[in-house]
Structure formats: C-alpha cells, structure tokens
Design a protein around this motif. Structure first.
Motif, short mmCIF file in Angstrom:
data_model
loop_
_atom_site.label_atom_id
_atom_site.label_comp_id
_atom_site.label_asym_id
_atom_site.label_seq_id
_atom_site.Cartn_x
_atom_site.Cartn_y
_atom_site.Cartn_z
N UNK A 25 0.85 -1.18 0.00
CA UNK A 25 0.00 0.00 0.00
C UNK A 25 0.89 1.23 0.00
N UNK A 26 0.84 2.00 -1.08
CA UNK A 26 1.72 3.15 -1.16
C UNK A 26 1.48 4.18 -0.05
N UNK A 27 0.24 4.28 0.43
CA UNK A 27 -0.05 5.32 1.41
C UNK A 27 0.61 5.08 2.76
N UNK A 28 0.85 3.81 3.11
CA UNK A 28 1.50 3.57 4.39
C UNK A 28 2.79 2.76 4.27
N UNK A 29 3.12 2.32 3.05
CA UNK A 29 4.36 1.61 2.81
C UNK A 29 4.39 0.19 3.36
N UNK A 30 3.27 -0.28 3.93
CA UNK A 30 3.22 -1.62 4.50
C UNK A 30 2.71 -2.61 3.47
N UNK A 31 3.09 -3.87 3.67
CA UNK A 31 2.59 -4.92 2.80
C UNK A 31 1.39 -5.57 3.45
N UNK A 32 0.37 -5.86 2.64
CA UNK A 32 -0.84 -6.52 3.11
C UNK A 32 -1.08 -7.77 2.27
N UNK A 33 -1.67 -8.78 2.89
CA UNK A 33 -2.03 -9.98 2.14
C UNK A 33 -3.22 -9.67 1.25
N UNK A 34 -3.15 -10.14 0.02
CA UNK A 34 -4.24 -10.02 -0.93
C UNK A 34 -4.59 -11.43 -1.34
N UNK A 35 -5.84 -11.81 -1.11
CA UNK A 35 -6.22 -13.18 -1.44
C UNK A 35 -6.50 -13.34 -2.93
N UNK A 36 -6.28 -14.54 -3.40
CA UNK A 36 -6.54 -14.88 -4.80
C UNK A 36 -8.03 -15.16 -4.99
N UNK A 37 -8.51 -14.94 -6.22
CA UNK A 37 -9.90 -15.23 -6.56
C UNK A 37 -9.98 -16.56 -7.28
N UNK A 38 -11.08 -17.26 -7.05
CA UNK A 38 -11.35 -18.56 -7.68
C UNK A 38 -12.79 -18.59 -8.15
N UNK A 39 -13.01 -19.14 -9.33
CA UNK A 39 -14.35 -19.31 -9.88
C UNK A 39 -14.68 -20.79 -9.87
N UNK A 40 -15.80 -21.14 -9.24
CA UNK A 40 -16.25 -22.52 -9.22
C UNK A 40 -17.54 -22.65 -10.01
N UNK A 88 -19.80 -19.96 -8.15
CA UNK A 88 -19.37 -19.25 -6.94
C UNK A 88 -18.09 -18.48 -7.26
N UNK A 89 -17.98 -17.31 -6.70
CA UNK A 89 -16.75 -16.54 -6.76
C UNK A 89 -16.24 -16.44 -5.34
N UNK A 90 -15.04 -16.96 -5.14
CA UNK A 90 -14.44 -17.02 -3.80
C UNK A 90 -13.13 -16.25 -3.77
N UNK A 91 -12.74 -15.86 -2.57
CA UNK A 91 -11.38 -15.41 -2.29
C UNK A 91 -10.83 -16.40 -1.28
#
Length: 142
Positions: A25-40, A88-91
């Motif tokens: 995140x550029x605004x705070x310089x920290x890294x955050x987990x971003x989950x992947x998307x899956x289509x079932x 279904x659309x999942x993260x």
C-alpha cells in the motif's frame, strides 16, 4: 466427478502455493495480504435437486461457512441455466486452502460436477506475458 484446476501461479518469481499474494500500500508503505480469486462451476445431482425441491434452502450460507473456515470469503453465488447449475466466486488465502474447500464439498456427494479455476488479475497476466517473452518455445516436430 471431481475436477479441480490448480494453477501453481506466476504471481511471484519465488511462488509458493501456500503463501498468499502480497500487495504493498503506497499510502502507508506496508505490505498486506491479498487473497486470490477462484471461480467454481458446479452442478447438483438429481437427488440433490429433489431434496432442495422438497426443502428449499439458501445454500449461500453453507458456502460462506466453508470458505470462511479456511480464512477466505464468498464474493458471489449464482444459479444458472446451461452446462452448470451454479457458480461461486471465492477469495482464498492460497491454492491449498481453496483445494481443501473443493475437496470437502466434492466429497459430500451432492454434486455431479465441481470445477474450480484460479483467476489471474490483469497485473498477473501482464507479468506472465512479459515472462513469456523470455521463453524459447519450440513447436513439436520442429
């Protein structure tokens, strides 16, 4: 029949199927987990449709509980006409977590088809395209 399509990923050079994607995140310089998307895509058995006809039930809540049990989120649940009864659309945090959900659901016997496809972001696809430029592909027989 259980069909699970698992893409081991090209989101990171040192890709690890059990590690979540990372975004900064550029605004705070920290890294955050971003989950992947899956289509079932799934289809119920005729027995499942008969049970649901006798006892109508909103299956979104069950789906939500399954994915949340592995730290994921249900982003959408739809029924449809055509080759599949629903989508279904999942993260999910990683491929292993999504596979665990897929195996648990498929093993329950209520479905005749269950296919899960990991989805790539536009940015991941662009990175894959750049990496593809460095691969010297040779067609069979040439």
């Amino acid at each position: 029949m259980l069909l699970i399509a698992i893409f081991s990923g090209c989101a990171k050079k040192d890709s690890d199927a059990s590690r979540p994607r990372i975004a900064s995140r550029p605004e705070n310089g920290k890294e955050d987990s971003v989950m992947a998307f899956y289509l079932t895509r799934f289809s119920y058995t005729s027995e499942t449709w008969a049970r649901l006809t006798k006892n109508p039930e909103d299956r979104r809540e069950a789906a939500r509980k399954y994915i949340e049990s592995v730290g994921g989120k249900l982003r959408g649940f739809w029924y449809a006409f055509g080759a599949y009864d629903g989508y279904c659309l999942w993260e999910a945090p990683d491929n292993v977590s999504m596979s665990a959900v897929a195996i648990a659901i498929s093993g329950g016997g209520a479905l005749s088809k269950f296919e899960t496809t990991p989805l790539l972001t536009v940015e991941e696809t662009l990175e894959a395209l750049r990496r593809a430029q460095t691969i010297a592909y040779r067609p069979p027989g040439e």
